[in-house]
Design a protein around this motif. Structure first.
Motif, PDB file in Angstrom:
ATOM      1  N   PHE A 129       3.150  -4.834   9.830  1.00 37.83           N
ATOM      2  CA  PHE A 129       2.472  -5.473   8.701  1.00 37.83           C
ATOM      3  C   PHE A 129       2.149  -6.945   8.939  1.00 37.83           C
ATOM      4  O   PHE A 129       1.011  -7.377   8.725  1.00 37.83           O
ATOM      5  CB  PHE A 129       3.303  -5.314   7.427  1.00 37.83           C
ATOM      6  N   LEU A 130       3.103  -7.743   9.370  1.00 37.69           N
ATOM      7  CA  LEU A 130       2.848  -9.177   9.527  1.00 37.69           C
ATOM      8  C   LEU A 130       1.852  -9.458  10.656  1.00 37.69           C
ATOM      9  O   LEU A 130       1.022 -10.374  10.549  1.00 37.69           O
ATOM     10  CB  LEU A 130       4.156  -9.933   9.769  1.00 37.69           C
ATOM     11  N   LYS A 131       1.907  -8.664  11.714  1.00 34.32           N
ATOM     12  CA  LYS A 131       0.917  -8.837  12.778  1.00 34.32           C
ATOM     13  C   LYS A 131      -0.465  -8.431  12.288  1.00 34.32           C
ATOM     14  O   LYS A 131      -1.466  -9.094  12.588  1.00 34.32           O
ATOM     15  CB  LYS A 131       1.310  -8.015  14.003  1.00 34.32           C
ATOM     16  N   TYR A 132      -0.527  -7.349  11.520  1.00 34.00           N
ATOM     17  CA  TYR A 132      -1.799  -6.935  10.893  1.00 34.00           C
ATOM     18  C   TYR A 132      -2.338  -8.049  10.003  1.00 34.00           C
ATOM     19  O   TYR A 132      -3.518  -8.402  10.060  1.00 34.00           O
ATOM     20  CB  TYR A 132      -1.565  -5.650  10.115  1.00 34.00           C
TER      21      TYR A 132
ATOM     22  N   LEU B 234      -8.025 -10.172   0.919  1.00 36.60           N
ATOM     23  CA  LEU B 234      -6.597  -9.909   1.041  1.00 36.60           C
ATOM     24  C   LEU B 234      -6.340  -8.750   2.005  1.00 36.60           C
ATOM     25  O   LEU B 234      -7.107  -7.780   2.033  1.00 36.60           O
ATOM     26  CB  LEU B 234      -6.005  -9.536  -0.326  1.00 36.60           C
ATOM     27  N   PRO B 235      -5.244  -8.795   2.769  1.00 31.08           N
ATOM     28  CA  PRO B 235      -4.860  -7.625   3.565  1.00 31.08           C
ATOM     29  C   PRO B 235      -4.489  -6.471   2.638  1.00 31.08           C
ATOM     30  O   PRO B 235      -4.041  -6.676   1.508  1.00 31.08           O
ATOM     31  CB  PRO B 235      -3.615  -8.111   4.326  1.00 31.08           C
ATOM     32  N   GLN B 236      -4.676  -5.259   3.115  1.00 29.29           N
ATOM     33  CA  GLN B 236      -4.206  -4.112   2.341  1.00 29.29           C
ATOM     34  C   GLN B 236      -2.680  -4.080   2.384  1.00 29.29           C
ATOM     35  O   GLN B 236      -2.078  -4.390   3.414  1.00 29.29           O
ATOM     36  CB  GLN B 236      -4.783  -2.815   2.899  1.00 29.29           C
ATOM     37  N   PHE B 237      -2.058  -3.705   1.264  1.00 29.67           N
ATOM     38  CA  PHE B 237      -0.608  -3.773   1.186  1.00 29.67           C
ATOM     39  C   PHE B 237      -0.074  -2.664   0.301  1.00 29.67           C
ATOM     40  O   PHE B 237      -0.802  -2.058  -0.491  1.00 29.67           O
ATOM     41  CB  PHE B 237      -0.169  -5.133   0.624  1.00 29.67           C
ATOM     42  N   ASN B 238       1.219  -2.414   0.439  1.00 29.43           N
ATOM     43  CA  ASN B 238       1.928  -1.459  -0.394  1.00 29.43           C
ATOM     44  C   ASN B 238       2.645  -2.237  -1.488  1.00 29.43           C
ATOM     45  O   ASN B 238       3.606  -2.967  -1.220  1.00 29.43           O
ATOM     46  CB  ASN B 238       2.919  -0.656   0.447  1.00 29.43           C
TER      47      ASN B 238
ATOM     48  N   PHE C  66       4.595  -7.198  -0.817  1.00 26.64           N
ATOM     49  CA  PHE C  66       4.109  -7.777  -2.074  1.00 26.64           C
ATOM     50  C   PHE C  66       4.382  -9.280  -2.114  1.00 26.64           C
ATOM     51  O   PHE C  66       3.565 -10.054  -2.635  1.00 26.64           O
ATOM     52  CB  PHE C  66       4.768  -7.073  -3.259  1.00 26.64           C
ATOM     53  N   ASP C  67       5.498  -9.716  -1.557  1.00 28.09           N
ATOM     54  CA  ASP C  67       5.796 -11.148  -1.498  1.00 28.09           C
ATOM     55  C   ASP C  67       4.778 -11.894  -0.644  1.00 28.09           C
ATOM     56  O   ASP C  67       4.395 -13.034  -0.957  1.00 28.09           O
ATOM     57  CB  ASP C  67       7.206 -11.373  -0.941  1.00 28.09           C
TER      58      ASP C  67
ATOM     59  N   ASP D 105     -10.379   0.242  -0.630  1.00 30.67           N
ATOM     60  CA  ASP D 105      -9.491   1.362  -0.929  1.00 30.67           C
ATOM     61  C   ASP D 105      -8.019   0.959  -1.047  1.00 30.67           C
ATOM     62  O   ASP D 105      -7.122   1.758  -0.743  1.00 30.67           O
ATOM     63  CB  ASP D 105      -9.659   2.500   0.091  1.00 30.67           C
ATOM     64  N   GLN D 106      -7.766  -0.262  -1.508  1.00 30.08           N
ATOM     65  CA  GLN D 106      -6.404  -0.655  -1.890  1.00 30.08           C
ATOM     66  C   GLN D 106      -5.895   0.377  -2.893  1.00 30.08           C
ATOM     67  O   GLN D 106      -6.524   0.645  -3.906  1.00 30.08           O
ATOM     68  CB  GLN D 106      -6.420  -2.047  -2.518  1.00 30.08           C
ATOM     69  N   PHE D 107      -4.736   0.970  -2.607  1.00 29.46           N
ATOM     70  CA  PHE D 107      -4.270   2.115  -3.389  1.00 29.46           C
ATOM     71  C   PHE D 107      -3.378   1.679  -4.545  1.00 29.46           C
ATOM     72  O   PHE D 107      -2.574   0.760  -4.411  1.00 29.46           O
ATOM     73  CB  PHE D 107      -3.499   3.090  -2.493  1.00 29.46           C
TER      74      PHE D 107
END
Length: 334
Positions: A27-30, A127-131, A138-139, A160-162
């Motif tokens: 995630f952080l590298k993405y 924004l990057p896509q996130f869960n 989220f932080d 397509d942010q879910f």
């Protein structure tokens, strides 16, 4: 296909190739591929600006999918303490070609326009896509947003942010839909002296590509729907004296569904347009849905009884008007 549409699709295909490659990274590298994330590592913001957020309805998708995109942005505005910016439903995005669904649904009425914000000095920040359920991810998003709190920006969610629990937005969505000016033009074939059941049987794309696993998981057999309908009709007869009428929404022809020939007051609606079908599902006294956004979204707006497959990729309210069905077609009455 005109030049604008070709250009848009080519750009999205190239971006999709790049995005699919970087999204496989941790995630952080993405996130490090996004200017917004790198900005958050160097800036704190001073909290002087309350900014906007939006999610683009995917112009290459059907209306149910586009509505899910729009709702994700609407939800994130609430949980992140931002204002919501509206991007209309469209067929493609450069130039914007809004569809009649915008007026029909009324979701954009009284909302700030994303396009207007950009024309009035707001900067777009991707924004990057996130869960959202992942606290660490989220932080990161909250820190990105805070880092821009001294600038006028509108945050754009990755395509397509879910958001799973779209059902939490029901009060807002219903208020928008039922107060929309388009309601003055609604025309229904229902007779209010009857108890009107709408049943949506998803076929179309599933039958066109039966080897696609993404579509196979959406398939429910004719036997499943007939079994559900039989239980529903018997139950309805115990709660109302009104004549029961059934309206069947799908693709194909009546001969494809011989299981339903035994039902009296049965109405085939395969030739009804998409928007009219959507409207009738909303106004049904009882709606039987498929594993499909095209009937799940009307269910969110429907004020009657909803009978739905329990294994679905979006959530349902735990309330008396939402009835679940298992994979074998057994209705779990409350």
């Amino acid at each position: 296909m005109n030049l604008a549409e070709f250009k848009y699709k080519a750009e999205r295909k190239l971006y999709g190739y790049y995005y699919n490659r970087i999204h496989k990274e941790p995630f952080l590298k993405y996130c490090s591929h996004y200017t917004s994330y790198r900005h958050s590592l160097k800036h704190n913001g001073d909290g002087s600006c309350v900014n906007y957020i939006t999610a683009r309805p995917n112009p290459g998708a059907g209306i149910g999918h586009q509505m899910a995109n729009w709702m994700a942005g609407y939800h994130l505005a609430k949980v992140l303490g931002l204002k919501f910016a509206n991007i209309p439903f469209s067929r493609y995005h450069h130039p914007w070609v809004p569809t009649p669904w915008n007026d029909f649904l009324g979701f954009g009425e009284n909302e700030t326009s994303y396009k207007d914000l950009l024309q009035n000095g707001y900067k777009k920040v991707l924004l990057p896509q996130f869960n959202e359920m992942d606290e660490e991810q989220f932080d990161v998003i909250k820190k990105i947003i805070a880092s821009y709190s001294d600038q006028k920006v509108v945050f754009l969610c990755e395509q397509d942010q879910f958001y799973r629990d779209l059902n939490t937005l029901i009060p807002y969505l219903q208020q928008k839909f039922y107060s929309a000016s388009a309601r003055e033009n609604d025309k229904l074939v229902y007779d209010s002296s009857n108890f009107n059941i709408a049943i949506h049987v998803r076929r179309g794309d599933i039958m066109n590509d039966p080897t696609n696993p993404n579509l196979v998981m959406r398939y429910l057999s004719n036997d499943y729907f007939e079994k559900v309908l039989e239980q529903v009709v018997e139950k309805v007869k115990t709660i109302t004296d009104k004549p029961v009428h059934v309206y069947f929404f799908s693709q194909g022809k009546a001969e494809d569904y011989p299981e339903f020939a035994k039902y009296p007051n049965f109405h085939w609606c395969m030739d009804m347009g998409a928007m009219a079908s959507f409207l009738h599902m909303i106004y049904a006294d009882l709606l039987i849905t498929s594993k499909s956004s095209f009937s799940y979204k009307p269910a969110l707006l429907n004020r009657g009884i909803k009978v739905c497959p329990e294994n679905f990729w979006h959530g349902y309210p735990d309330s008396a008007d939402w009835i679940m069905v298992d994979n074998e077609g057994n209705v779990k009455w409350k």
